[in-house]
Design an enzyme around this catalytic site. Structure first.
Site, PDB file in Angstrom:
ATOM      1  N   ALA A 181       0.669  -1.232  -0.205  1.00  0.00           N
ATOM      2  CA  ALA A 181      -0.010  -0.014   0.014  1.00  0.00           C
ATOM      3  C   ALA A 181       0.726   1.352   0.009  1.00  0.00           C
ATOM      4  O   ALA A 181       1.237   1.870  -0.902  1.00  0.00           O
ATOM      5  CB  ALA A 181      -0.810  -0.005   1.329  1.00  0.00           C
ATOM      6  N   ARG A 182       1.236   1.745   1.144  1.00  0.00           N
ATOM      7  CA  ARG A 182       2.095   2.864   1.238  1.00  0.00           C
ATOM      8  C   ARG A 182       2.914   2.676   2.528  1.00  0.00           C
ATOM      9  O   ARG A 182       2.712   2.332   3.414  1.00  0.00           O
ATOM     10  CB  ARG A 182       1.155   4.050   1.440  1.00  0.00           C
ATOM     11  CG  ARG A 182       0.350   4.573   0.296  1.00  0.00           C
ATOM     12  CD  ARG A 182       0.928   4.967  -0.587  1.00  0.00           C
ATOM     13  NE  ARG A 182       0.240   5.767  -1.959  1.00  0.00           N
ATOM     14  CZ  ARG A 182      -0.138   4.946  -2.974  1.00  0.00           C
ATOM     15  NH1 ARG A 182       0.238   3.493  -2.895  1.00  0.00           N
ATOM     16  NH2 ARG A 182      -0.818   5.453  -3.799  1.00  0.00           N
ATOM     17  N   GLY A 206       3.494  -2.809  -7.457  1.00  0.00           N
ATOM     18  CA  GLY A 206       1.949  -3.362  -7.286  1.00  0.00           C
ATOM     19  C   GLY A 206       1.059  -3.021  -8.778  1.00  0.00           C
ATOM     20  O   GLY A 206       0.227  -3.881  -8.899  1.00  0.00           O
ATOM     21  N   GLU A 256      12.084   6.150  -2.298  1.00  0.00           N
ATOM     22  CA  GLU A 256      12.114   5.430  -3.390  1.00  0.00           C
ATOM     23  C   GLU A 256      12.923   6.182  -4.559  1.00  0.00           C
ATOM     24  O   GLU A 256      12.535   7.277  -4.884  1.00  0.00           O
ATOM     25  CB  GLU A 256      10.708   5.015  -3.925  1.00  0.00           C
ATOM     26  CG  GLU A 256      10.037   4.353  -2.924  1.00  0.00           C
ATOM     27  CD  GLU A 256       8.529   3.660  -3.492  1.00  0.00           C
ATOM     28  OE1 GLU A 256       8.206   3.877  -4.602  1.00  0.00           O
ATOM     29  OE2 GLU A 256       7.932   3.158  -2.586  1.00  0.00           O
ATOM     30  N   ASP A 301       6.815  -3.712  -1.008  1.00  0.00           N
ATOM     31  CA  ASP A 301       6.809  -3.131  -2.282  1.00  0.00           C
ATOM     32  C   ASP A 301       6.786  -1.761  -2.224  1.00  0.00           C
ATOM     33  O   ASP A 301       6.977  -1.061  -3.409  1.00  0.00           O
ATOM     34  CB  ASP A 301       5.400  -3.751  -2.933  1.00  0.00           C
ATOM     35  CG  ASP A 301       5.648  -3.311  -4.363  1.00  0.00           C
ATOM     36  OD1 ASP A 301       6.553  -3.616  -5.091  1.00  0.00           O
ATOM     37  OD2 ASP A 301       4.499  -2.764  -4.794  1.00  0.00           O
ATOM     38  N   HIS A 319       8.308  -1.550  -5.901  1.00  0.00           N
ATOM     39  CA  HIS A 319       7.058  -0.930  -6.040  1.00  0.00           C
ATOM     40  C   HIS A 319       6.254  -1.258  -7.553  1.00  0.00           C
ATOM     41  O   HIS A 319       6.166  -0.513  -8.341  1.00  0.00           O
ATOM     42  CB  HIS A 319       7.224   0.730  -6.256  1.00  0.00           C
ATOM     43  CG  HIS A 319       6.158   1.303  -5.721  1.00  0.00           C
ATOM     44  ND1 HIS A 319       6.068   2.713  -5.030  1.00  0.00           N
ATOM     45  CD2 HIS A 319       4.625   1.182  -6.012  1.00  0.00           C
ATOM     46  CE1 HIS A 319       4.823   3.070  -4.743  1.00  0.00           C
ATOM     47  NE2 HIS A 319       4.076   2.108  -5.501  1.00  0.00           N
TER      48      HIS A 319
END
Length: 318
Positions: free
Chosen positions: A236-237, A287, A266, A261, A285
């Site tokens: 998610a975050r 997703g 980032e 993820d 990341h």
């Protein structure tokens, strides 16, 4: 008119959608490197009239928007635009549109979530590395059937994840700050308190939007409540989790592992401690990062930009 397609590290945008409706009307540039600071972004983007983001890879705070004198239009791929200062855009007369993709690429985050869960439950990445080194069997995994799945956030994604958990024969608990018993039941889960979920679930997966009320919701107390055999998955975050507390629990083996993820910075810095931990499965990341989803994003983005060039912007956010 100059257009920049931001943060397309693999230069996929030109290959996944038909840009001909705008390529003859504007000069299109693909930017394939991260823009990690306001200074770097301002220098790279100052000559562009139109910017097309790739999700939230580059943020647009007021300090950046004020340093982009030519910017007239910002197209955000994805539904959410939390990282864009909309008020600053309005002050500058910059129009912002999003690309709420309904259905196209659906399932991508759910599938990655379960990929991470299964990778952790069966030690797949570690065993793969050992096999390539000539080794054989180094750990016993766990069977998910009969275990408890804790879903934090039972919206569309959380409900999808819960459905698959039930298919695996798992008992599903759910919690979020405003979740009701009726909504939990409708999502195929049993409503639990936050402490009950974190202290009893074998697998905990996060599917909340990041907001002031959810930032840091997975705090040190929640992580300390987890069973030593439990795993945490976050697609998610990063801001939902106290990263220091999570790293501490992983380093000291107070929880079995984590599948991540999303990260506070980032791309994840090369020397970050998470890269060194054997009980963590990391993905960069991914997703939303499927060809189907990206094709949908860019197809909608082309429609948005063409409409702006025609003087009739669509999907404008306020």
């Amino acid at each position: 008119m100059k257009i920049a397609l931001l943060d397309d590290y693999l230069r996929l945008a030109p290959t996944l959608a038909d840009w001909s409706p705008i390529s003859g009307r504007a000069e299109i540039t693909v930017i394939d490197k991260p823009l990690p600071t306001v200074e770097a972004a301002a220098e790279a983007l100052q000559d562009f009239d139109i910017l097309c983001t790739l999700r939230e890879r580059t943020s647009f705070p007021s300090a950046l928007i004020e340093r982009l004198p030519r910017l007239r239009y910002l197209c955000v791929t994805g539904k959410r635009y939390d990282t864009v200062d909309i008020a600053a855009c309005e002050r500058r007369g910059v129009i912002v549109s999003n690309t709420p993709v309904a259905g196209a690429g659906a399932g991508s985050v759910t599938e990655l979530t379960w990929g991470l869960i299964l990778a952790l439950a069966r030690n797949i990445p570690m065993e793969d590395r050992q096999m390539r080194a000539g080794e054989w069997q180094h750990a016993a995994g766990i069977t998910l059937r009969g275990k408890t799945l804790g879903v934090v956030g039972l919206g569309g994604l959380g409900t999808d994840v819960a459905r698959i958990g039930r298919a695996f024969g798992m008992h599903v608990l759910a919690w979020s700050p405003n979740l009701t018993e009726g909504r939990a039941q409708a999502g195929g889960a049993q409503l639990a308190s936050k402490h009950q979920l974190f202290s009893t679930a074998d697998v905990i997966t996060l599917h909340l939007a990041l907001a002031p009320t959810t930032r840091g919701v997975v705090d040190r107390l929640a992580i300390e409540a987890m069973k030593p055999s439990a795993i945490l998955v976050n697609t998610a975050r990063a801001g939902l989790v106290d990263e220091d507390a999570l790293v501490d629990a992983l380093v000291n083996r107070r929880i079995a592992g984590a599948g991540l993820d999303v990260y506070s910075v980032e791309p994840l810095p090369q020397q970050h401690v998470l890269r060194t931990l054997p009980n963590v499965v990391l993905t960069p990341h991914l997703g939303y990062f499927t060809r189907e989803m990206l094709t949908a994003y860019y197809t909608y983005a082309i429609e948005n930009i063409a409409a702006f060039l025609d003087g009739k912007p669509i999907r404008v956010v306020r």
